[in-house]
Design an enzyme around this catalytic site. Structure first.
Site, mmCIF file in Angstrom:
data_model
loop_
_atom_site.group_PDB
_atom_site.id
_atom_site.type_symbol
_atom_site.label_atom_id
_atom_site.label_comp_id
_atom_site.label_asym_id
_atom_site.label_seq_id
_atom_site.Cartn_x
_atom_site.Cartn_y
_atom_site.Cartn_z
ATOM 1 C CB ILE A 193 -0.794 0.003 1.147
ATOM 2 C CG1 ILE A 193 -1.959 -1.101 1.194
ATOM 3 C CG2 ILE A 193 -1.797 1.251 1.281
ATOM 4 C CD1 ILE A 193 -2.845 -1.387 2.121
ATOM 5 C CB VAL A 246 7.732 6.848 12.822
ATOM 6 C CG1 VAL A 246 6.963 7.948 13.089
ATOM 7 C CG2 VAL A 246 8.021 6.732 11.268
ATOM 8 C CB VAL A 278 2.106 0.643 9.629
ATOM 9 C CG1 VAL A 278 2.943 1.688 9.456
ATOM 10 C CG2 VAL A 278 0.828 0.789 10.351
ATOM 11 C CB ALA A 328 -9.675 -8.210 -3.562
ATOM 12 C CG HIS A 452 8.315 -12.851 -32.239
ATOM 13 N ND1 HIS A 452 9.382 -12.441 -31.119
ATOM 14 C CD2 HIS A 452 8.575 -12.471 -33.264
ATOM 15 C CE1 HIS A 452 10.044 -11.725 -31.749
ATOM 16 N NE2 HIS A 452 10.084 -11.524 -32.855
#
Length: 480
Positions: A193, A246, A278, A328, A452
């Site tokens: 994400i 962080v 996260v 999904a 091809h």
């Protein structure tokens, strides 16, 4: 007590709405409960996270931003000159919304065509397969079913060091709604994400910094492919920093200061937008009554067996609320399996053949095992790779980056893993899924005729390369 149903599905995302449609097609009296409500007209919205604020809108923005990047950076090299190219964010968002509305409206049409009853409200599982539905006005109705399928999806994870704030510090949902291209964007998390959303705004002109706590880039991906991917992302200007934890954020006059720790100590960056990406957590808030009989595991997922049965008789769960990848298509396959099992059939989901995709450019896609997994398991294997730089169609498309990698069992030649980084990897990986589903060997693909010029010829060459028979690149020197 209202009418009794054969099946009630709670949740109308990719797992839920597919399960409901399949159950109805199998002759079962089916209802689907969904609480999502449109802010514009107060009507029910189907499709769940994927169609509304996930898969579909993010892919719409990825496609649009990729076209802009091509026109802005690559067209001139191909003899196409464009003057005064501009980004119209409002128009871009309008197109995204149009695609979403068309697809979510399509589900309502499918429900009607298949005889699925759509119930608008929050569903809660009670004891004995009763479902309590609370509508937007607070009115409560209890329905009864022989079978209940829980398919309520997941929510973005929020973290204490970066509490959400207005439209400045946002989750993936907010990152799909910026009304202009920010000058500086920070992303916490270098997963699928984070990389996709970071890519969107990077292509459109933002300076993007991605902070990842892990010391390995895309650890679930074959590391040869991951390293190739990281190389291209850095060329595109994505500033991806690993081993960064962080520790805090602050906002002053709409400028966000992000504090983090890395190997050099305490650091900070200033950004105009911060995307918290996260991961996601199962959405089970107010879903289960204490006496429902359904249990959660230690991570908050609904406990199910291999066929998605919960501990409560007649109650099933699929998709993001159960174990396995939050994808999904995995949810949809589970939804179909459960509907068919309720109808008396005996299908199974082959969890070894579920593809994964990162829809960046280049795309990254894979199915099966990585080299790292096979090494840790002590399995003997052989590898064939082929670069798109040697593929005529990729060169003609000005997209000759990445490679195809096929891993096969050293003794049986059976394909164990199929990995792609490059143009249309999300489409190419399906060839690996089909091959593995049928237990194919690398030789099976090597003996197959590919048109091809096509990108898929790289699959052919990688399969040939597994046994040192590639035609259009040099093979490994055989030991004497």
């Amino acid at each position: 007590m209202s009418d009794k149903y054969d099946v009630i599905v709670i949740g109308a995302g990719p797992g839920g709405y597919v399960a409901a449609i399949k159950a109805a097609q199998l002759g079962l009296k089916t209802a689907c409960v969904e609480s999502w409500t449109s802010e514009e007209d107060g009507k029910q919205v189907l499709g769940g996270t994927c169609l509304n604020v996930g898969c579909i809108p993010s892919k719409a923005l990825l496609e649009i931003s990729h076209k802009y990047e091509e026109a802005h950076h690559d067209f001139a090299d191909q003899g196409l000159e464009i003057k005064d190219l501009k980004v119209n964010v409002a128009k871009m968002m309008e197109r995204k919304a149009g695609i979403v509305n068309q697809l979510t409206g399509g589900i309502a049409g499918l429900f009607k065509a298949n005889g699925v009853t759509s119930i608008h409200g929050h569903g809660k599982l009670l004891a004995n397969r009763q479902v309590e539905v609370t509508d937007k006005n607070g009115k409560t109705t209890v329905y009864e079913a022989d079978n209940v399928i829980l398919a309520t999806g997941s929510d973005p994870i929020e973290i204490p060091p970066a509490p959400l704030k207005d439209d400045l510090i946002v989750t993936s949902t907010g990152a799909l709604e910026f009304d202009e291209v920010p000058k500086r964007v920070g992303v916490i998390g270098a997963g699928i994400i984070g990389l996709e959303l970071g890519s969107v705004w990077n292509r459109l002109g933002s300076e993007v910094t991605v902070l990842e706590a892990l010391d390995t880039f895309l650890p679930a991906v074959d590391q040869q492919v991951a390293k190739e991917t990281l190389k291209h992302f850095k060329k595109q200007g994505l500033n991806i920093q690993l081993k960064c934890r962080v520790t805090g954020t602050s906002v002053n006059r709409k400028v966000i200061t992000v504090k983090y720790e890395d190997g050099k100590g305490e650091q900070e960056i200033k950004v105009d937008k911060l995307i918290v990406a996260v991961g996601r957590r199962p959405h089970t808030d107010n879903l289960l009554a204490a006496d429902s009989g359904v249990n959660l595991d230690e991570r908050g997922f609904i406990f199910v067996d291999d066929h998605c049965r919960t501990d409560a008789p007649g109650v099933w769960a699929v998709g993001d609320v159960v174990r396995g990848p939050m994808l999904a298509h995995k949810a949809s396959e589970e939804g179909v399996m459960v509907a068919e099992r309720i109808a008396g059939h005996k299908p199974q989901v082959n969890y070894d053949c579920i593809p994964n995709v990162v829809y960046t450019h280049p795309e990254v896609a894979w199915v099966g095992k990585t080299e790292e997994q096979l090494k840790s398991e002590g399995e003997e294997y052989k590898v064939g790779t082929f670069p798109f730089a040697a593929n005529g169609r990729a060169m003609a498309a000005n997209s000759a980056m990445g490679l195809v990698k096929i891993i096969a069992d050293a003794k049986t030649d059976r394909i164990l893993g199929f990995h792609v980084v490059g143009p249309q990897a999300s489409e190419i990986v399906a060839q690996g899924v089909i091959a593995m589903e049928f237990g194919s060997s690398a030789e099976d693909l090597a003996l197959t005729c590919f048109a091809h010029p096509t990108l898929s010829e790289s699959v052919h060459e990688a399969a040939l390369g597994v046994n040192d028979g590639a035609i259009h690149i040099a093979n490994r020197k055989k030991k004497k």
